[in-house]
Scaffold this motif. Structure first.
Motif, PDB file in Angstrom:
ATOM      1  N   LEU A  28     -36.750 146.979   1.324  1.00 14.41           N
ATOM      2  CA  LEU A  28     -35.743 146.218   2.068  1.00 14.41           C
ATOM      3  C   LEU A  28     -36.353 144.948   2.673  1.00 14.41           C
ATOM      4  N   ILE A  29     -37.581 145.063   3.183  1.00 11.52           N
ATOM      5  CA  ILE A  29     -38.267 143.878   3.705  1.00 11.52           C
ATOM      6  C   ILE A  29     -38.493 142.878   2.576  1.00 11.52           C
ATOM      7  N   GLY A  30     -38.892 143.394   1.415  1.00  8.93           N
ATOM      8  CA  GLY A  30     -39.082 142.523   0.251  1.00  8.93           C
ATOM      9  C   GLY A  30     -37.796 141.853  -0.174  1.00  8.93           C
ATOM     10  N   ALA A  31     -36.682 142.608  -0.122  1.00  4.46           N
ATOM     11  CA  ALA A  31     -35.385 142.024  -0.485  1.00  4.46           C
ATOM     12  C   ALA A  31     -35.007 140.897   0.469  1.00  4.46           C
ATOM     13  N   ALA A  32     -35.353 141.065   1.754  1.00  6.50           N
ATOM     14  CA  ALA A  32     -35.095 139.989   2.725  1.00  6.50           C
ATOM     15  C   ALA A  32     -35.920 138.759   2.382  1.00  6.50           C
ATOM     16  N   CYS A  33     -37.179 138.959   1.966  1.00  3.18           N
ATOM     17  CA  CYS A  33     -38.020 137.829   1.559  1.00  3.18           C
ATOM     18  C   CYS A  33     -37.425 137.125   0.347  1.00  3.18           C
ATOM     19  N   PHE A  34     -36.854 137.906  -0.572  1.00  3.55           N
ATOM     20  CA  PHE A  34     -36.237 137.307  -1.762  1.00  3.55           C
ATOM     21  C   PHE A  34     -35.012 136.477  -1.375  1.00  3.55           C
ATOM     22  N   LEU A  35     -34.195 137.001  -0.451  1.00  2.27           N
ATOM     23  CA  LEU A  35     -33.017 136.246  -0.001  1.00  2.27           C
ATOM     24  C   LEU A  35     -33.443 134.951   0.696  1.00  2.27           C
ATOM     25  N   LEU A  36     -34.514 135.009   1.481  1.00  5.23           N
ATOM     26  CA  LEU A  36     -35.022 133.797   2.119  1.00  5.23           C
ATOM     27  C   LEU A  36     -35.571 132.817   1.080  1.00  5.23           C
ATOM     28  N   TYR A  37     -36.125 133.355   0.000  1.00  6.97           N
ATOM     29  CA  TYR A  37     -36.581 132.487  -1.088  1.00  6.97           C
ATOM     30  C   TYR A  37     -35.397 131.737  -1.700  1.00  6.97           C
ATOM     31  N   LEU A  38     -34.277 132.442  -1.909  1.00  7.44           N
ATOM     32  CA  LEU A  38     -33.081 131.783  -2.438  1.00  7.44           C
ATOM     33  C   LEU A  38     -32.553 130.745  -1.452  1.00  7.44           C
ATOM     34  N   LEU A  39     -32.575 131.085  -0.152  1.00  8.50           N
ATOM     35  CA  LEU A  39     -32.153 130.128   0.870  1.00  8.50           C
ATOM     36  C   LEU A  39     -33.039 128.893   0.826  1.00  8.50           C
ATOM     37  N   GLY A  40     -34.346 129.103   0.698  1.00  7.15           N
ATOM     38  CA  GLY A  40     -35.263 127.976   0.612  1.00  7.15           C
ATOM     39  C   GLY A  40     -34.992 127.100  -0.583  1.00  7.15           C
ATOM     40  N   TRP A  41     -34.633 127.723  -1.699  1.00  3.95           N
ATOM     41  CA  TRP A  41     -34.305 126.942  -2.900  1.00  3.95           C
ATOM     42  C   TRP A  41     -33.081 126.061  -2.658  1.00  3.95           C
ATOM     43  N   VAL A  42     -32.069 126.611  -1.987  1.00  5.65           N
ATOM     44  CA  VAL A  42     -30.867 125.823  -1.673  1.00  5.65           C
ATOM     45  C   VAL A  42     -31.223 124.667  -0.736  1.00  5.65           C
ATOM     46  N   LEU A  43     -32.030 124.947   0.287  1.00  9.85           N
ATOM     47  CA  LEU A  43     -32.417 123.903   1.235  1.00  9.85           C
ATOM     48  C   LEU A  43     -33.256 122.823   0.560  1.00  9.85           C
ATOM     49  N   ARG A  44     -34.087 123.214  -0.410  1.00 11.43           N
ATOM     50  CA  ARG A  44     -34.877 122.213  -1.141  1.00 11.43           C
ATOM     51  C   ARG A  44     -33.979 121.284  -1.933  1.00 11.43           C
ATOM     52  N   MET A  45     -32.936 121.841  -2.506  1.00 14.79           N
ATOM     53  CA  MET A  45     -31.980 120.990  -3.234  1.00 14.79           C
ATOM     54  C   MET A  45     -31.313 120.000  -2.280  1.00 14.79           C
ATOM     55  N   MET A  46     -31.052 120.458  -1.053  1.00 10.91           N
ATOM     56  CA  MET A  46     -30.429 119.575  -0.073  1.00 10.91           C
ATOM     57  C   MET A  46     -31.399 118.499   0.414  1.00 10.91           C
ATOM     58  N   ARG A  47     -32.713 118.816   0.385  1.00  8.08           N
ATOM     59  CA  ARG A  47     -33.713 117.845   0.822  1.00  8.08           C
ATOM     60  C   ARG A  47     -34.188 116.951  -0.319  1.00  8.08           C
ATOM     61  N   THR A  48     -33.602 117.098  -1.486  1.00 12.23           N
ATOM     62  CA  THR A  48     -33.991 116.289  -2.633  1.00 12.23           C
ATOM     63  C   THR A  48     -33.037 115.112  -2.770  1.00 12.23           C
ATOM     64  N   LYS A  49     -33.592 113.906  -2.778  1.00 10.66           N
ATOM     65  CA  LYS A  49     -32.783 112.694  -2.824  1.00 10.66           C
ATOM     66  C   LYS A  49     -33.202 111.821  -4.009  1.00 10.66           C
ATOM     67  N   ALA A  50     -32.237 111.074  -4.519  1.00  9.44           N
ATOM     68  CA  ALA A  50     -32.509 110.148  -5.626  1.00  9.44           C
ATOM     69  C   ALA A  50     -32.802 108.757  -5.068  1.00  9.44           C
ATOM     70  N   TYR A  51     -33.838 108.130  -5.610  1.00  6.44           N
ATOM     71  CA  TYR A  51     -34.250 106.791  -5.201  1.00  6.44           C
ATOM     72  C   TYR A  51     -34.309 105.881  -6.424  1.00  6.44           C
ATOM     73  N   VAL A  52     -34.179 104.598  -6.161  1.00  2.00           N
ATOM     74  CA  VAL A  52     -34.353 103.583  -7.204  1.00  2.00           C
ATOM     75  C   VAL A  52     -35.664 102.861  -6.955  1.00  2.00           C
ATOM     76  N   VAL A  53     -36.491 102.784  -7.970  1.00  2.97           N
ATOM     77  CA  VAL A  53     -37.783 102.119  -7.831  1.00  2.97           C
ATOM     78  C   VAL A  53     -37.560 100.611  -7.721  1.00  2.97           C
TER      79      VAL A  53
END
Length: 410
Positions: free
Chosen positions: A180-205
């Motif tokens: 169950l503790i491991g499953a919580a870590c996995f859910l937090l991993y998925l949350l982190g993946w979503v947050l990383r997508m939100m922190r990813t921005k497109a730039y023009v060189v």
């Protein structure tokens, strides 16, 4: 002592799992108890690696920066592999519970075998990747994609832990708690993946400059950009062939509200050399971040900044955002082989002329010889360093916790 502190999180996990097993009052022989302990320790280390891989900011702050967090990620991987080997070499045996092992239980046992093989292969692959064979090493992108297969190993280990009914109930209860503790870590991993997508921005060189093997990049955001402070880094990639893999680089400037970011990248590996050759004005740069906790102390007293080679980039971001008045005294030395290799030398000289209590020294070793090092003293509050590991380790032995740095080895 430094090595002990470096491995303290792994030691803490080993003690925690041991105490958890001890509370169950095990009555089996020592090899059997040891095998159970090794299996639970391996799964716990894999689960914590999921949590570290989530790149959650509270966890990053807890470890003192992503560089140190990823160092712990690697060490938990070593621990998981070692514990899994111990569990596989001498698996626990409970003949009295064979009748209770139905088809689902048998599948869970087989899943554990597959999980071990997967973990072992990928673990050895990760270790070998750190070696160089006659100038060649395993490409980063091969390792990165293979690393995602560890999720399969974790899921198989999770199934093995939760459905392996061929052991006493007290151990099964422990396994389910860890699951169950491991499953919580996995859910937090998925949350982190979503947050990383939100922190990813497109730039023009906007501009790309090339000088002495260093690629200077300036880019503006398409829409809203990332918000960062001086000294932080980001993962960047470009939307063109050969540059689609994200790599971490220090943001060397662009803390203004307009969202512009700047990077100065030395062509040292395959990716950075392709970036040097192929990136053009108008290309799309994908930036994920910011990360890192490298900053200079804003307090009274003397501090020394030491930059070596391309380790100049975080200090470049410092001086680009530095006010005209600062507290304390800053002495900065920039170590290069020749003066021609220095990056943005005029900016540091201008900062020294502009900012009170900021002194800058260029030390070209070909002209001045070996650098004598930092002069200690009771007024020295901090030493900030970015550069080769050999020099970093030397300063660490001399100044201990006064030394501020990032490993940047992930």
């Amino acid at each position: 002592m430094a090595t002990f502190r470096r491995w303290l999180p792994q030691i803490a996990l080993m003690v925690a799992v041991f105490l958890m097993l001890l509370v169950s009052n095990p009555r089996e022989d020592l090899p059997t108890v040891g095998a159970i302990y090794a299996g639970m320790l391996a799964f716990s280390a894999m689960s914590l690696n999921l949590l570290l891989g989530a790149r959650l900011r509270p966890v990053e702050r807890l470890f003192g920066g992503m560089d140190k967090m990823f160092l712990q990620h690697r060490q938990f991987g070593y621990l998981a592999l070692a514990a899994a080997v111990a569990h596989w070499l001498s698996p626990p045996s409970f003949p009295q519970f064979l009748a209770a092992c139905d088809d689902l239980c048998k599948s869970a046992i087989e899943a554990g075998e597959i999980a071990f093989n997967t973990l072992a292969i990928l673990g050895v692959f990760s270790i070998v990747r750190r070696w160089t064979f006659r100038g060649w090493r395993i490409p980063y992108q091969w390792w990165k994609w293979s690393h995602y297969l560890l999720l399969i190993a974790w899921w198989l280990a999770f199934f093995h832990l939760m459905q392996n009914r061929k052991m006493p109930a007290v151990y099964q209860q422990m396994a389910e708690i860890l699951g169950l503790i491991g499953a919580a870590c996995f859910l937090l991993y998925l949350l982190g993946w979503v947050l990383r997508m939100m922190r990813t921005k497109a730039y023009v060189v906007e501009t790309v400059t090339r000088d002495q093997g260093v690629t200077g990049i300036r880019a503006h955001p398409r829409g809203k950009g990332i918000r960062h402070r001086a000294g932080q880094f980001a993962f960047i990639r470009a939307r063109k062939p050969g540059l689609r893999e994200a790599h971490p680089f220090t943001i060397s400037g662009g803390e203004d509200r307009d969202g512009v970011v700047q990077f100065n990248i030395k062509g040292l590996g395959d990716y950075t050399k392709r970036l040097h050759a192929d990136l053009k004005e108008g290309d799309t740069l994908v930036v994920e971040g910011p990360y890192g906790d490298f900053r200079y102390p804003d307090r009274e007293g003397r501090q020394v900044w030491v930059a070596a080679g391309i380790g100049i980039t975080p200090f470049l971001s410092f001086v680009r955002s530095m006010p005209d008045q600062i507290r304390g005294k800053v002495e900065m030395v920039y170590l290069v082989k020749t003066a021609e290799e220095a990056v943005a030398l005029e900016e540091f000289e201008a900062a020294a002329a502009r900012v009170d209590n900021f002194r800058f020294t260029l030390h070209p070793s070909a002209e001045k010889g070996r650098w004598p090092g930092v002069t200690p003293g009771p007024d020295l509050k901090a030493v900030l360093f970015c550069g080769p590991p050999v020099l970093r380790d030397m300063l660490k032995k001399q100044f201990g916790r006064k030394l501020h740095f990032e490993y940047f080895e992930f």
